[in-house]
Motif scaffolding. Structure first.
Motif, mmCIF file in Angstrom:
data_model
loop_
_atom_site.group_PDB
_atom_site.id
_atom_site.type_symbol
_atom_site.label_atom_id
_atom_site.label_comp_id
_atom_site.label_asym_id
_atom_site.label_seq_id
_atom_site.Cartn_x
_atom_site.Cartn_y
_atom_site.Cartn_z
ATOM 1 N N PHE A 17 3.787 1.598 12.004
ATOM 2 C CA PHE A 17 3.172 2.839 12.468
ATOM 3 C C PHE A 17 2.943 2.754 13.981
ATOM 4 O O PHE A 17 2.413 1.769 14.479
ATOM 5 C CB PHE A 17 1.845 3.034 11.734
ATOM 6 N N ALA A 18 3.340 3.810 14.708
ATOM 7 C CA ALA A 18 3.157 3.789 16.169
ATOM 8 C C ALA A 18 2.268 4.926 16.650
ATOM 9 O O ALA A 18 1.492 4.747 17.583
ATOM 10 C CB ALA A 18 4.518 3.861 16.854
ATOM 11 N N ALA A 19 2.373 6.098 16.056
ATOM 12 C CA ALA A 19 1.601 7.250 16.554
ATOM 13 C C ALA A 19 1.538 8.327 15.479
ATOM 14 O O ALA A 19 2.262 8.253 14.477
ATOM 15 C CB ALA A 19 2.285 7.825 17.792
ATOM 16 N N ILE A 77 -4.245 7.537 5.724
ATOM 17 C CA ILE A 77 -5.241 6.479 5.480
ATOM 18 C C ILE A 77 -4.890 5.236 6.287
ATOM 19 O O ILE A 77 -3.747 4.773 6.279
ATOM 20 C CB ILE A 77 -5.330 6.152 3.975
ATOM 21 N N ASP A 78 -5.901 4.715 6.970
ATOM 22 C CA ASP A 78 -5.740 3.511 7.782
ATOM 23 C C ASP A 78 -6.137 2.289 6.954
ATOM 24 O O ASP A 78 -7.315 2.086 6.647
ATOM 25 C CB ASP A 78 -6.643 3.624 9.028
ATOM 26 N N ALA A 79 -5.145 1.477 6.580
ATOM 27 C CA ALA A 79 -5.422 0.222 5.861
ATOM 28 C C ALA A 79 -4.743 -0.906 6.629
ATOM 29 O O ALA A 79 -4.165 -1.822 6.039
ATOM 30 C CB ALA A 79 -4.918 0.314 4.427
ATOM 31 N N SER A 112 -7.082 -4.342 13.134
ATOM 32 C CA SER A 112 -6.628 -3.583 14.313
ATOM 33 C C SER A 112 -7.009 -2.107 14.209
ATOM 34 O O SER A 112 -7.042 -1.421 15.227
ATOM 35 C CB SER A 112 -5.107 -3.704 14.466
ATOM 36 N N SER A 113 -7.293 -1.611 13.028
ATOM 37 C CA SER A 113 -7.570 -0.170 12.801
ATOM 38 C C SER A 113 -6.574 0.683 13.588
ATOM 39 O O SER A 113 -6.953 1.616 14.302
ATOM 40 C CB SER A 113 -8.985 0.227 13.248
ATOM 41 N N SER A 114 -5.300 0.371 13.455
ATOM 42 C CA SER A 114 -4.277 0.989 14.323
ATOM 43 C C SER A 114 -4.246 2.511 14.240
ATOM 44 O O SER A 114 -3.953 3.169 15.235
ATOM 45 C CB SER A 114 -2.890 0.472 13.953
#
Ligand SMILES: Cc1cc2nc3c(=O)[nH]c(=O)nc-3n(C[C@H](O)[C@H](O)[C@H](O)COP(=O)(O)OP(=O)(O)OC[C@H]3O[C@@H](n4cnc5c(N)ncnc54)[C@H](O)[C@@H]3O)c2cc1C
Length: 346
Positions: free
Chosen positions: A121-123, A147-149, A153-155
């Motif tokens: 994932f980049a953006a 969803i951020d998993a 880093s919580s990217s």
């Protein structure tokens, strides 16, 4: 729309969330960059953890790992004590083969209907009721929920504008080496003036040896490896358990801080697992919290009240963690004036 939900990160939190969401009839795309996979941390599941993992991922998820019958620790005195899990009503723990465990969690999510794809994932951008997530190779996926998993880093969350707040700057200097030492399948912990060590045997005759300290107390990069090896030689118990390390293995530095994302959720997005909140590894609670959060977010996803209740509970868990952390660090009084301990004992 490619999918109702895109989950970035197919670790235990992402796979738990995907398993619940597909059970609710939603389409789920799990995207993972494959970087985390591997057993470098030597994670254990404490007693009680096995039942939780079975309830979320099915019985097979605990197959192929080693039982842990207890933890040996030298903490608060030079003596090596044993906490025997036979004395707990919850039974034994597990020393996980982490690569295998992650694959088992992902396989369960897949068997429930989630699609797992490789990608970094980049953006992302949001328009109306739709997210478009862009991968490093230019690939794009569209979804209603994001969803951020992604772990510590919580990217995704930080790109949305959330902020990661750290309570400390703990890091782990980790070497995975051939296991020439103590065959006891369990973790050994030893407090030292600059922090604490642990070592855990891994599958395939390997062993994790790690020193936990604060980032600003690490030796300069050029001296780091030599200082780590000489500090290990000064330990009273861990060096015996580890045995001889052949070669000059260079320990890698990984973040191990206690931190939280503010906020953890918003309009059609949320963070789960380490991406939402991470813990001092001394607690061995990372995996259980990640899986609980993932499963609960899966149930709460389109219910704002339930999502807010989840966020409140994570903050409650953080206060309980802080109290326990200060209790355990407070038990070690031998180096109260050394920076590492002074910071934790106030
Ligand atoms: C030194 C140390 C020791 C520990 N010991 C224990 C222990 O004994 N017991 C315990 O329960 N916990 C332990 N933990 C904590 C445990 O490792 C974590 O809590 C757990 O891995 C969190 O799971 P997760 O699914 O939230 O995140 P992760 O396991 O970090 O998974 C995140 C996933 O996201 C992927 N990813 C990241 N960025 C991107 C991106 N941009 N695009 C696509 N994919 C991405 C990664 O490759 C990974 O697969 C320890 C941690 C450390 C640092």
């Amino acid at each position: 729309m490619d999918s109702d939900v895109v989950i970035v990160g197919a670790g235990p939190a992402g796979s738990a969330c995907a398993s619940v969401l597909t059970g609710r009839g939603l389409t789920v795309l799990l995207v993972d960059d494959g970087r985390r996979h591997g057993s470098w941390a030597g994670e254990s599941l404490p007693p009680g953890g096995i039942d939780l993992m079975r309830s979320v991922f099915g019985d097979d998820v605990v197959e192929g790992h080693r039982s842990a019958y207890g933890v040996r620790s030298s903490w608060g005195s030079g003596e090596l004590g044993t906490t025997d899990f036979i004395t707990t009503p919850l039974g034994d723990g597990l020393v996980l083969d982490r690569a295998r465990f992650d694959a088992q969690c992902r396989d369960h999510a897949r068997s429930r209907g989630a699609t797992v794809i490789p990608g970094r994932f980049a953006a992302m951008s949001s328009s109306g009721a739709e997210w478009t997530s862009t991968m490093q190779d230019g690939g794009r996926v569209r979804s209603r929920w994001l969803i951020d998993a992604t772990g510590r880093s919580s990217s995704v969350g930080v790109r949305i504008g959330a902020r990661r707040e750290r309570s400390d700057r703990l890091v782990a200097q980790v070497l995975v080496t051939e296991d020439r030492g103590d065959p006891v399948a369990g973790t050994i912990i030893e407090a030292v003036p600059e922090g604490w060590w642990y070592s855990t045997p891994l599958p395939g005759n390997r062993r994790v040896v790690a020193m936990l300290t604060d980032a600003d107390l690490l030796a300069p990069t050029g001296d780091r490896s030599a200082r780590w090896h000489s500090a290990l030689a000064r330990t009273s118990h861990v060096s015996d358990a580890v045995g001889t390390i052949t070669g000059d293995g260079e320990p890698a530095v990984h973040r191990a801080d206690t931190s939280v994302l503010h906020p953890m959720s918003g309009d059609r997005w949320c963070a789960i697992g380490d991406a939402a909140a991470s813990w001092d590894p001394l607690s061995s609670q990372g995996l259980m919290s990640a899986v609980l959060m993932g499963a609960r977010a899966g149930r709460a996803l389109d219910d704002e009240t339930a999502m807010q209740a989840l966020e409140r509970d994570i903050h409650l868990l953080r206060s309980e963690h802080a109290a326990l952390q200060s209790y355990y660090y407070g038990l070690e009084r031998r180096w109260a004036d050394d920076a590492f301990w002074h910071r934790r004992q106030g």
